[in-house]
Design a protein around this motif. Structure first.
Motif, PDB file in Angstrom:
ATOM      1  N   VAL A  58      65.573 107.454  58.817  1.00  0.00           N
ATOM      2  CA  VAL A  58      65.789 106.118  58.251  1.00  0.00           C
ATOM      3  C   VAL A  58      65.560 105.050  59.312  1.00  0.00           C
ATOM      4  O   VAL A  58      64.893 104.037  59.062  1.00  0.00           O
ATOM      5  N   LEU A  59      66.109 105.260  60.506  1.00  0.00           N
ATOM      6  CA  LEU A  59      65.941 104.283  61.586  1.00  0.00           C
ATOM      7  C   LEU A  59      64.479 104.163  62.003  1.00  0.00           C
ATOM      8  O   LEU A  59      64.001 103.063  62.316  1.00  0.00           O
ATOM      9  N   ASP A  60      63.764 105.287  62.012  1.00  0.00           N
ATOM     10  CA  ASP A  60      62.338 105.260  62.342  1.00  0.00           C
ATOM     11  C   ASP A  60      61.572 104.444  61.302  1.00  0.00           C
ATOM     12  O   ASP A  60      60.704 103.628  61.653  1.00  0.00           O
ATOM     13  N   PHE A 112      71.372 100.419  55.571  1.00  0.00           N
ATOM     14  CA  PHE A 112      70.918  99.102  55.117  1.00  0.00           C
ATOM     15  C   PHE A 112      72.063  98.087  55.172  1.00  0.00           C
ATOM     16  O   PHE A 112      71.880  96.942  55.595  1.00  0.00           O
ATOM     17  N   ARG A 113      73.225  98.517  54.738  1.00  0.00           N
ATOM     18  CA  ARG A 113      74.394  97.631  54.726  1.00  0.00           C
ATOM     19  C   ARG A 113      74.726  97.147  56.148  1.00  0.00           C
ATOM     20  O   ARG A 113      74.958  95.958  56.379  1.00  0.00           O
ATOM     21  N   ILE A 173      65.806  87.682  56.575  1.00  0.00           N
ATOM     22  CA  ILE A 173      64.861  87.837  55.458  1.00  0.00           C
ATOM     23  C   ILE A 173      64.147  89.180  55.504  1.00  0.00           C
ATOM     24  O   ILE A 173      63.965  89.840  54.487  1.00  0.00           O
ATOM     25  N   LYS A 174      63.730  89.602  56.694  1.00  0.00           N
ATOM     26  CA  LYS A 174      62.980  90.859  56.819  1.00  0.00           C
ATOM     27  C   LYS A 174      63.819  92.042  56.348  1.00  0.00           C
ATOM     28  O   LYS A 174      63.321  92.936  55.641  1.00  0.00           O
ATOM     29  N   VAL A 175      65.103  92.054  56.690  1.00  0.00           N
ATOM     30  CA  VAL A 175      65.982  93.148  56.265  1.00  0.00           C
ATOM     31  C   VAL A 175      66.169  93.115  54.754  1.00  0.00           C
ATOM     32  O   VAL A 175      66.139  94.156  54.080  1.00  0.00           O
ATOM     33  N   ILE A 176      66.372  91.916  54.202  1.00  0.00           N
ATOM     34  CA  ILE A 176      66.535  91.779  52.751  1.00  0.00           C
ATOM     35  C   ILE A 176      65.294  92.278  52.024  1.00  0.00           C
ATOM     36  O   ILE A 176      65.386  92.987  51.013  1.00  0.00           O
ATOM     37  N   THR A 177      64.115  91.953  52.544  1.00  0.00           N
ATOM     38  CA  THR A 177      62.862  92.399  51.929  1.00  0.00           C
ATOM     39  C   THR A 177      62.735  93.917  51.972  1.00  0.00           C
ATOM     40  O   THR A 177      62.305  94.550  50.996  1.00  0.00           O
ATOM     41  N   ILE A 178      63.117  94.521  53.090  1.00  0.00           N
ATOM     42  CA  ILE A 178      63.061  95.983  53.214  1.00  0.00           C
ATOM     43  C   ILE A 178      63.963  96.638  52.175  1.00  0.00           C
ATOM     44  O   ILE A 178      63.569  97.611  51.505  1.00  0.00           O
ATOM     45  N   ILE A 179      65.176  96.127  52.022  1.00  0.00           N
ATOM     46  CA  ILE A 179      66.118  96.690  51.044  1.00  0.00           C
ATOM     47  C   ILE A 179      65.548  96.575  49.637  1.00  0.00           C
ATOM     48  O   ILE A 179      65.608  97.512  48.835  1.00  0.00           O
ATOM     49  N   ARG A 180      64.967  95.414  49.335  1.00  0.00           N
ATOM     50  CA  ARG A 180      64.416  95.188  47.994  1.00  0.00           C
ATOM     51  C   ARG A 180      63.244  96.128  47.713  1.00  0.00           C
ATOM     52  O   ARG A 180      63.181  96.749  46.641  1.00  0.00           O
ATOM     53  N   ILE A 216      70.856  91.868  46.217  1.00  0.00           N
ATOM     54  CA  ILE A 216      69.723  91.984  47.149  1.00  0.00           C
ATOM     55  C   ILE A 216      68.839  93.170  46.769  1.00  0.00           C
ATOM     56  O   ILE A 216      67.605  93.086  46.817  1.00  0.00           O
ATOM     57  N   HIS A 217      69.464  94.279  46.377  1.00  0.00           N
ATOM     58  CA  HIS A 217      68.686  95.449  45.947  1.00  0.00           C
ATOM     59  C   HIS A 217      67.725  95.080  44.810  1.00  0.00           C
ATOM     60  O   HIS A 217      66.594  95.563  44.753  1.00  0.00           O
ATOM     61  N   PHE A 218      68.206  94.265  43.894  1.00  0.00           N
ATOM     62  CA  PHE A 218      67.427  93.910  42.697  1.00  0.00           C
ATOM     63  C   PHE A 218      67.076  92.421  42.724  1.00  0.00           C
ATOM     64  O   PHE A 218      67.207  91.706  41.728  1.00  0.00           O
TER      65      PHE A 218
END
Length: 553
Positions: A255-257, A299-300, A310-317, A397-399
């Motif tokens: 996951v980290l990779d 992710f949390r 923003i980048k983290v939110i986009t990855i989660i989405r 954020i997921h959706f």
């Protein structure tokens, strides 16, 4: 490759002692120790080889007087020579010491023991090598073909024994003990990249021992996981899933990779990010709740540590979108209920967010957005706590596609500007447990929506006019969260108001005077384009304009 410096004599002595200590690696502990040191040994031998290239035989033996002992010990060690890289490094060292035109007794003697060591790389002694070679030739085989067939037969036998221990009929006495299986896993480490070994790797990973402790070697699990991530080997999905279920560190590393690779991709490359996520197999594996919980937990933490970057939110989405695609891929397949994936959230809210918006009429879509808002508010008005608030925001954020749809509805709908939709966007961009701050954000968003609607129907397209709306009145002093929301609305307006397409580039340029603003705007463009492409909601004008604007960044 740098030459070995004088202070590396100590390293040479250490490896000489280590090679003598390993011997023939007859014990499991010794085998594990060899496997743990293989990468460092390879680096050292490559350095030795590079140094030997620049030395005469006399200089080499003077510089490394025990080089023959070291190479001999290593060439006789099956775990060392089983590693392809180390075998090549050993041969390189031997070739550097070999004299093609020996002129004295030292060179003749050296050539002799080098020939013996080269033979030992295959069998163990020159006599046995020639004997074995004659027998193989008599059978009509080449040595490579014979050893390849022997390896395949050995692997087939081990796989059969592993399956036999887990057969339905059972075994009165297991053919392989837990220690046997651990030993096999250790022996696989140096040769795990060989294609013929893959079936055995998969059999080991899928094997479940009645013992309460892990029977596979820890280094084996780490090594296999790293090779999967680096694409050195390709295993079946069931084998990879079994690896991650039985070894938490491997799953966390995977996951980290993935996270690091996604962070390195530019924000405007949502398509590339989607491809990387798809290629990782993690969305498929996440269909098992135990794995989903671990991934979602990472992710949390990333969201908390970065303050909702923003980048983290986009990855989660993007990850959630791919996960849902995999979850719904086969309706006939037995699946875990969705409530097991989101245990901290209201099931009604989860189901509402899971509903697909493509195909919905504007009126139905508008009504469904209101129902989503009401369900979020119900959670917020229940047991009011920071934890409940965060869980609702994290789920949204997921959706997050529904948030983008809400922004579009606010600007394109014939309805009056909805307080519920304003609340949803304000909550998404400013989830803090402070109603006054959220109300301020909603007021600012309402003013901007009203102004943008007027531009769409009355005014001639003019970048300066939009810039005035985007920057607001000097006395307003919008906070960071409010500015994010305003940029979102302005970019959405530019995409969905075709008469403004001719000046969209200039408008975007005026909105993105800082790198932070540029990242936010490119993210809105990329995720809009990505959503339209993924849901089949094709709109050629919007898609074309989003692509052009992204290209200009």
């Amino acid at each position: 490759m740098a030459q070995v410096m004088p202070n590396s004599v100590l390293s040479f002595q250490c490896w000489l002692s280590k090679a003598a200590e390993w011997g023939q690696t007859t014990t499991l502990e010794s085998q594990q120790d060899v496997c743990a040191h293989l990468p460092q040994l390879l680096t050292f031998l490559l350095q030795i080889s590079e140094s030997l290239k620049h030395m005469s035989l006399n200089s080499a033996l003077a510089r490394f007087p025990a080089i023959d002992q070291l190479l001999k010990q290593l060439c006789w060690n099956p775990f060392v020579v089983g590693h392809e890289g180390l075998q090549k490094a050993l041969m390189s060292c031997l070739c550097c010491l070999y004299s093609s035109d020996p002129r004295g007794p030292l060179e003749l003697k050296t050539n002799d023991w080098i020939q013996n060591l080269l033979c030992s790389l295959f069998s163990g002694s020159q006599y046995e090598f020639h004997k074995e070679w004659k027998a193989i030739t008599h059978l009509g085989w080449t040595t490579a073909g014979y050893h390849g067939k022997l390896l395949k037969n050995t692997i087939a036998s081990l796989i059969s024994q592993l399956k036999g221990c887990q057969s339905v009929s059972g075994c009165s006495k297991p053919r392989l003990s837990a220690e046997d299986i651990r030993s096999i896993s250790v022996k696989c480490i140096p040769i795990h990249t060989l294609p013929d070994v893959v079936p055995l790797l998969e059999a080991l990973l899928i094997y479940h021992c009645p013992e309460p402790i892990e029977v596979l070697d820890e280094l084996f699990l780490h090594t296999i996981n790293n090779s999967i991530m680096w694409k050195k080997i390709v295993l079946s999905e069931s084998a990879v899933l079994s690896l991650w279920l039985r070894h938490l560190p491997s799953l966390e590393n995977a996951v980290l990779d993935l996270f690091q690779r996604l962070i390195a991709i530019q924000s405007k490359s949502s398509g590339e990010m989607e491809r990387v996520i798809k290629d990782s197999f993690l969305p498929q594996a996440a269909c098992h709740p135990s794995i989903f919980v671990i991934i979602d937990g990472i992710f949390r933490n990333a969201l908390l540590e970065t303050d909702g970057t923003i980048k983290v939110i986009t990855i989660i989405r993007l990850f959630t979108r791919r996960f849902i695609q995999m979850y719904e891929k086969d309706n006939l397949q037995a699946r875990f209920p969705l409530r097991t994936f989101f245990p901290h959230n209201s099931l009604n809210l989860v189901m509402a967010l899971l509903r697909q918006f493509q195909g919905l009429t504007p009126r139905v879509c508008f009504q469904h957005l209101h129902s989503i808002v009401q369900k979020v508010k119900d959670v917020d008005s229940g047991i009011r706590s920071h934890e409940n608030l965060f869980n609702s925001w994290f789920l949204l954020i997921h959706f997050g596609d529904w948030v983008d749809v809400a922004a579009e509805q606010l600007l394109t709908s014939e309805h009056e500007i909805s307080d519920d939709l304003l609340w949803l966007l304000a909550f998404y961009y400013n989830p803090c447990n402070d109603n006054q701050e959220r109300i301020k954000t909603m007021i600012a968003a309402r003013e901007v929506c009203t102004s943008l609607r007027k531009l769409s129907s009355n005014a001639v397209a003019c970048p300066v006019t939009l810039q005035t709306i985007h920057e607001g009145k000097r006395e307003q002093m919008w906070n960071f969260c409010t500015m994010q929301l305003i940029r979102h609305l302005c970019v959405t307006f530019l995409l969905y108001s075709s008469e403004w397409h001719t000046v969209a580039k200039d408008c975007i340029s005026r909105m993105t005077q800082t790198q932070e603003a540029a990242n936010e705007v490119s993210d809105v463009l990329a995720r809009t384009l990505c959503r339209l492409n993924n849901t089949g909601m094709k709109n050629e004008k919007i898609t074309k304009k989003a692509l052009e604007l992204l290209h200009d960044f």
